[in-house]
Design an enzyme around this catalytic site. Structure first.
Site, PDB file in Angstrom:
ATOM      1  N   TRP A  16     113.736  -1.792  58.492  1.00 55.79           N
ATOM      2  CA  TRP A  16     113.202  -0.431  58.376  1.00 55.79           C
ATOM      3  C   TRP A  16     114.195   0.536  57.733  1.00 55.79           C
ATOM      4  CZ3 TRP A  16     108.346   1.498  59.465  1.00 55.79           C
ATOM      5  CH2 TRP A  16     107.457   0.614  60.068  1.00 55.79           C
TER       6      TRP A  16
ATOM      7  N   ASP B  68     101.889  -7.221  52.513  1.00 53.86           N
ATOM      8  CA  ASP B  68     102.936  -7.675  51.591  1.00 53.86           C
ATOM      9  C   ASP B  68     103.093  -9.165  51.868  1.00 53.86           C
ATOM     10  OD1 ASP B  68     105.285  -8.427  50.354  1.00 53.86           O
ATOM     11  OD2 ASP B  68     106.496  -6.777  51.127  1.00 53.86           O
TER      12      ASP B  68
ATOM     13  N   ARG C 223      95.613  -3.738  57.298  1.00 52.48           N
ATOM     14  CA  ARG C 223      94.992  -3.107  56.128  1.00 52.48           C
ATOM     15  C   ARG C 223      95.712  -3.463  54.834  1.00 52.48           C
ATOM     16  NH1 ARG C 223      98.115   0.894  54.072  1.00 52.48           N
ATOM     17  NH2 ARG C 223      99.818   1.591  55.429  1.00 52.48           N
TER      18      ARG C 223
ATOM     19  N   GLU D 147     112.544  -6.634  66.101  1.00 57.71           N
ATOM     20  CA  GLU D 147     111.531  -5.646  65.733  1.00 57.71           C
ATOM     21  C   GLU D 147     110.416  -5.586  66.768  1.00 57.71           C
ATOM     22  OE1 GLU D 147     108.858  -4.410  61.850  1.00 57.71           O
ATOM     23  OE2 GLU D 147     108.651  -6.421  62.698  1.00 57.71           O
TER      24      GLU D 147
ATOM     25  N   CYS E 246     100.611  -0.740  58.854  1.00 55.35           N
ATOM     26  CA  CYS E 246      99.979  -1.772  58.007  1.00 55.35           C
ATOM     27  C   CYS E 246      99.113  -2.672  58.895  1.00 55.35           C
ATOM     28  CB  CYS E 246     101.035  -2.588  57.282  1.00 55.35           C
ATOM     29  SG  CYS E 246     101.963  -1.647  56.060  1.00 55.35           S
TER      30      CYS E 246
ATOM     31  N   TYR F  71     104.430   2.443  65.306  1.00 50.39           N
ATOM     32  CA  TYR F  71     103.897   1.425  66.220  1.00 50.39           C
ATOM     33  C   TYR F  71     104.280   1.608  67.688  1.00 50.39           C
ATOM     34  CZ  TYR F  71     103.076  -1.040  61.811  1.00 50.39           C
ATOM     35  OH  TYR F  71     102.665  -1.372  60.546  1.00 50.39           O
TER      36      TYR F  71
END
Length: 419
Positions: free
Chosen positions: A87, A271, A268, A65, A208, A141
């Protein structure tokens, strides 16, 4: 030999904090969470690589990733090529919602039906045109890190010196960061941002972890000598017999780093059970890659965390990873199973004191190696072609270039992903 492990303990404490103090909140997935706000994770890279040991982590997926981000890629095809599926849910949800818009339930008999998740993934792998359309996640990203879209006034004096036209250029934030680290390492603007407000509505999921900043400091002479000693452990160097300028010259000749580099990321939405362990390791690896590129020593990794939550269907898994203390009966049972062989070299109480005290006691942290395993690394090739650019290096990296050494962990704990 493994190194001390404070990151697992911080993580377990964070899980307990959410269980004890979290408030119930609804969320976009409909699963429901308990959450706290404003927490921080800190880790010294000298203590080992921050890959959690209280459950087994999928190292190859973490590496894949991050390489995907660094390549500027936003299509899941690259991830699937390396068996990374994190994803898939977001891509499939995007496909499914768009298919339903074009084929509403009241539209009558269908000529096609919506693909299942398994069919969707298979088609991404095998159908290039389908992958181009439905494997794409929007300007997430990788796009923002490597190709932030920037509009600027562009003047054409030959037409009208006062008339402006809008030009567009793409900003490579990673390359700019590397350039600034090499030329102005004390800058307070060593930042990369993924939160492009003008493009959020085009992303399948807004970032995130939305930005990171790096910070460097000069290493002391003693720190540089310690690095030299680690790299030259077979040589007995009598530093006390050398003048300081001679020591500095030797260290410089051997290209010993002069600076340490730290990284702080901002997030922000966290999980905490499934995502945060990935984020910690991913930014730890990013720090290692950047440090290697600019010849600095990885120093401190810091995570600033906003809405820190556990999904309602992750609570039992979180409790399992926190673990519990072993009972006296369990310790006795362990001793009985191990037999007298375990006790023959040391007193019984000393042996007991070394036993794990909890079901998910952290193991020592691993270390990593980074190797560019391709023909370009041969010195004769380098002499002919020159040093590779940053982009060429990133494109040459594969997950197998990142070795994980002495990783010991507890078993995997499975939990459902909410999309």
């Amino acid at each position: 030999m493994g190194l001390m492990n404070n990151i697992d303990r911080q993580y377990q404490s964070l899980l307990q904090d959410i269980l004890d103090n979290g408030v119930k909140k609804e969320d976009r997935t409909g699963t429901g969470t308990i959450s706290v706000f404003g927490r921080q994770i800190r880790h010294k890279m000298s203590e080992g690589f921050p890959l959690l040991t209280t459950k087994k982590m999928p190292w190859k997926s973490i590496v894949t990733e991050l390489l995907w981000f660094l390549r500027g890629d936003t299509n899941i095809k690259f991830l699937l090529d390396y068996n990374c599926h994190i994803w898939n849910g977001d891509a499939y949800k995007n496909y499914e919602s768009n298919w339903l818009k074009e084929n509403p339930p009241m539209a009558g008999p269908y000529t096609d039906t919506c693909l299942t998740m398994e069919e969707f993934i298979k088609k991404i792998k095998t159908d290039e045109e389908f992958a181009k359309t439905w494997g794409e996640l929007g300007p997430i990203y990788g796009k923002q890190w490597r190709s932030w879209r920037h509009h600027y006034p562009k003047t054409y004096p030959e037409i009208n010196q006062y008339e402006q036209y809008i030009g567009v250029k793409n900003v490579d934030q990673i390359q700019n960061l590397i350039n600034d680290l090499k030329t102005n390492p004390d800058s307070r603007r060593l930042m990369v941002n993924a939160w492009n407000v003008g493009e959020l509505d085009q992303m399948v999921l807004p970032p995130c972890h939305y930005g990171f900043q790096v910070y460097t400091r000069e290493l002391s002479l003693d720190e540089r000598k310690n690095i030299w000693n680690k790299h030259n452990f077979s040589q007995d160097m009598s530093w006390h017999n050398m003048e300081e300028h001679d020591i500095t010259d030797l260290l410089n000749e051997d290209n010993i780093p002069t600076r340490a580099i730290s990284l702080m990321w901002n997030q922000r939405s966290v999980d905490t059970f499934l995502g945060l362990p990935f984020n910690i390791a991913s930014y730890g690896l990013l720090l290692e890659i950047i440090a290697k590129e600019v010849n600095m020593v990885p120093d401190e990794l810091i995570g600033n965390l906003g809405d820190v939550h556990l999904y309602s269907n992750h609570l039992d898994a979180a409790k399992e990873q926190i673990g519990r203390e072993f009972t006296e009966e369990e310790i006795i049972e362990h001793l009985q199973k191990s037999g007298m062989d375990a006790l023959k070299n040391e007193p019984r109480m000393e042996y007991i004191s070394k036993l794990p005290k909890r079901t998910r006691q952290p193991f020592p942290l691993p270390t990593i190696t980074i190797t560019e395993i391709n023909w370009y690394q041969h010195e004769k090739v380098k002499e002919h072609l020159g040093e590779k650019t940053l982009s060429e290096k990133i494109l040459s990296y594969r997950p197998e270039c990142f070795g994980l050494l002495e990783y010991q962990s507890h078993p995997t704990i499975k939990a459902p992903l909410s999309n």
